[in-house]
Design a protein around this motif. Sequence first.
Motif, PDB file in Angstrom:
ATOM      1  N   ILE A 122      48.592  33.818  30.684  1.00 55.40           N
ATOM      2  CA  ILE A 122      47.802  34.176  32.389  1.00 55.40           C
ATOM      3  C   ILE A 122      47.499  35.541  31.336  1.00 55.40           C
ATOM      4  O   ILE A 122      46.276  36.582  31.869  1.00 55.40           O
ATOM      5  N   ASN A 123      48.638  36.413  30.695  1.00 54.44           N
ATOM      6  CA  ASN A 123      48.434  37.917  30.675  1.00 54.44           C
ATOM      7  C   ASN A 123      46.628  37.437  29.666  1.00 54.44           C
ATOM      8  O   ASN A 123      46.116  39.163  29.962  1.00 54.44           O
ATOM      9  N   ILE A 124      46.108  36.964  28.890  1.00 60.49           N
ATOM     10  CA  ILE A 124      45.279  37.064  28.395  1.00 60.49           C
ATOM     11  C   ILE A 124      43.962  36.761  28.619  1.00 60.49           C
ATOM     12  O   ILE A 124      43.406  37.453  28.245  1.00 60.49           O
ATOM     13  N   ALA A 125      44.201  35.494  30.346  1.00 64.86           N
ATOM     14  CA  ALA A 125      43.049  35.838  30.580  1.00 64.86           C
ATOM     15  C   ALA A 125      42.719  36.243  31.063  1.00 64.86           C
ATOM     16  O   ALA A 125      41.501  36.973  32.121  1.00 64.86           O
ATOM     17  N   LEU A 126      43.949  37.693  32.159  1.00 69.60           N
ATOM     18  CA  LEU A 126      43.218  38.327  32.617  1.00 69.60           C
ATOM     19  C   LEU A 126      42.617  39.891  31.225  1.00 69.60           C
ATOM     20  O   LEU A 126      41.600  40.480  32.172  1.00 69.60           O
ATOM     21  N   GLY A 127      42.734  39.902  30.526  1.00 64.45           N
ATOM     22  CA  GLY A 127      42.014  40.637  29.821  1.00 64.45           C
ATOM     23  C   GLY A 127      40.787  39.972  29.879  1.00 64.45           C
ATOM     24  O   GLY A 127      39.848  40.847  29.223  1.00 64.45           O
ATOM     25  N   ILE A 128      40.617  38.386  28.586  1.00 65.32           N
ATOM     26  CA  ILE A 128      39.185  38.233  28.887  1.00 65.32           C
ATOM     27  C   ILE A 128      38.085  38.263  30.157  1.00 65.32           C
ATOM     28  O   ILE A 128      37.401  38.358  29.379  1.00 65.32           O
ATOM     29  N   ASN A 129      38.925  37.929  31.006  1.00 65.54           N
ATOM     30  CA  ASN A 129      38.334  38.181  32.287  1.00 65.54           C
ATOM     31  C   ASN A 129      37.942  39.604  32.966  1.00 65.54           C
ATOM     32  O   ASN A 129      36.744  39.534  33.362  1.00 65.54           O
ATOM     33  N   SER A 130      38.952  40.800  32.257  1.00 70.05           N
ATOM     34  CA  SER A 130      37.808  41.969  32.672  1.00 70.05           C
ATOM     35  C   SER A 130      36.808  42.799  31.753  1.00 70.05           C
ATOM     36  O   SER A 130      36.652  43.094  32.619  1.00 70.05           O
ATOM     37  N   ALA A 131      37.260  41.755  30.136  1.00 69.61           N
ATOM     38  CA  ALA A 131      36.212  42.068  29.555  1.00 69.61           C
ATOM     39  C   ALA A 131      34.743  41.278  30.637  1.00 69.61           C
ATOM     40  O   ALA A 131      33.464  41.972  30.024  1.00 69.61           O
ATOM     41  N   ALA A 132      35.005  40.288  30.875  1.00 68.37           N
ATOM     42  CA  ALA A 132      34.047  39.348  31.303  1.00 68.37           C
ATOM     43  C   ALA A 132      33.257  40.107  32.268  1.00 68.37           C
ATOM     44  O   ALA A 132      32.227  39.751  32.334  1.00 68.37           O
ATOM     45  N   LEU A 133      33.978  40.967  33.406  1.00 72.64           N
ATOM     46  CA  LEU A 133      33.505  41.908  34.455  1.00 72.64           C
ATOM     47  C   LEU A 133      32.798  42.194  33.716  1.00 72.64           C
ATOM     48  O   LEU A 133      31.486  42.929  34.302  1.00 72.64           O
ATOM     49  N   PHE A 134      32.909  42.855  32.769  1.00 66.85           N
ATOM     50  CA  PHE A 134      31.973  44.296  32.101  1.00 66.85           C
ATOM     51  C   PHE A 134      30.535  43.617  31.609  1.00 66.85           C
ATOM     52  O   PHE A 134      30.032  44.500  31.598  1.00 66.85           O
ATOM     53  N   GLY A 135      31.139  42.376  30.696  1.00 66.60           N
ATOM     54  CA  GLY A 135      29.532  42.013  30.394  1.00 66.60           C
ATOM     55  C   GLY A 135      29.178  41.491  31.788  1.00 66.60           C
ATOM     56  O   GLY A 135      27.380  41.620  31.667  1.00 66.60           O
ATOM     57  N   TRP A 136      29.499  41.324  32.515  1.00 65.33           N
ATOM     58  CA  TRP A 136      28.539  40.386  34.171  1.00 65.33           C
ATOM     59  C   TRP A 136      27.887  41.974  34.600  1.00 65.33           C
ATOM     60  O   TRP A 136      26.743  41.759  34.905  1.00 65.33           O
ATOM     61  N   GLY A 137      29.011  43.067  34.501  1.00 67.09           N
ATOM     62  CA  GLY A 137      28.004  43.875  35.595  1.00 67.09           C
ATOM     63  C   GLY A 137      26.671  44.544  34.297  1.00 67.09           C
ATOM     64  O   GLY A 137      25.684  45.225  34.811  1.00 67.09           O
ATOM     65  N   LEU A 138      27.266  44.330  33.144  1.00 66.09           N
ATOM     66  CA  LEU A 138      26.561  45.479  31.784  1.00 66.09           C
ATOM     67  C   LEU A 138      25.058  43.985  32.719  1.00 66.09           C
ATOM     68  O   LEU A 138      23.833  44.700  32.513  1.00 66.09           O
TER      69      LEU A 138
END
Length: 173
Positions: A122-138
């Motif tokens: 779960i902790n890794i997923a939250l980190g990956i998902n936060s990075a993915a949100l940066f990518g989606w915004g970009l």
Amino acid sequence: MSSQSPVRGTAPGPRAEPVQRLLFGGVYGTVLASALAAALDHDSGPSNPGYDALWILVASIATAAAHGYAHSIAHRTVGEEKVAAGTLRSVLAEWPLVVAVVPTLALLLGASAGWWSEGTGINIALGINSAALFGWGLLAARTAGQAWTSACRVGGVDVLLGLFIVAANILSH
């Protein structure tokens, strides 16, 4: 692609889904997966990451179907024929939302296989998902024609969604 030209038009693929549909589904599915994973709480019993992964998948499919159905209803015209076919197409077009939960599912299934604990997944997923949100915004900002610096700011704001979920997860446990 030059550093000044934005990504325009449609995403590649056999059906050439509009980039906007991909962006919406990506952000929505990523936030949904993060929120559901963060809400997993096994204080009253043993963890079951396989079961949790199944429910995140079911929730994402139900959410995608509900959004597609609501979108179809909102755009229905009087006297429109073949309503069922249009509704089905609208529901199926929500596939990016379901695909966005795959990293979270994979990490929970890895925990189910015993490769790591559910908490670690779960902790890794939250980190990956936060990075993915940066990518989606970009990607959204570049698609809209913004320069790289402002696109990075938009990605940073999207990361705040992920960090909000991470903070809520920490505070609730």
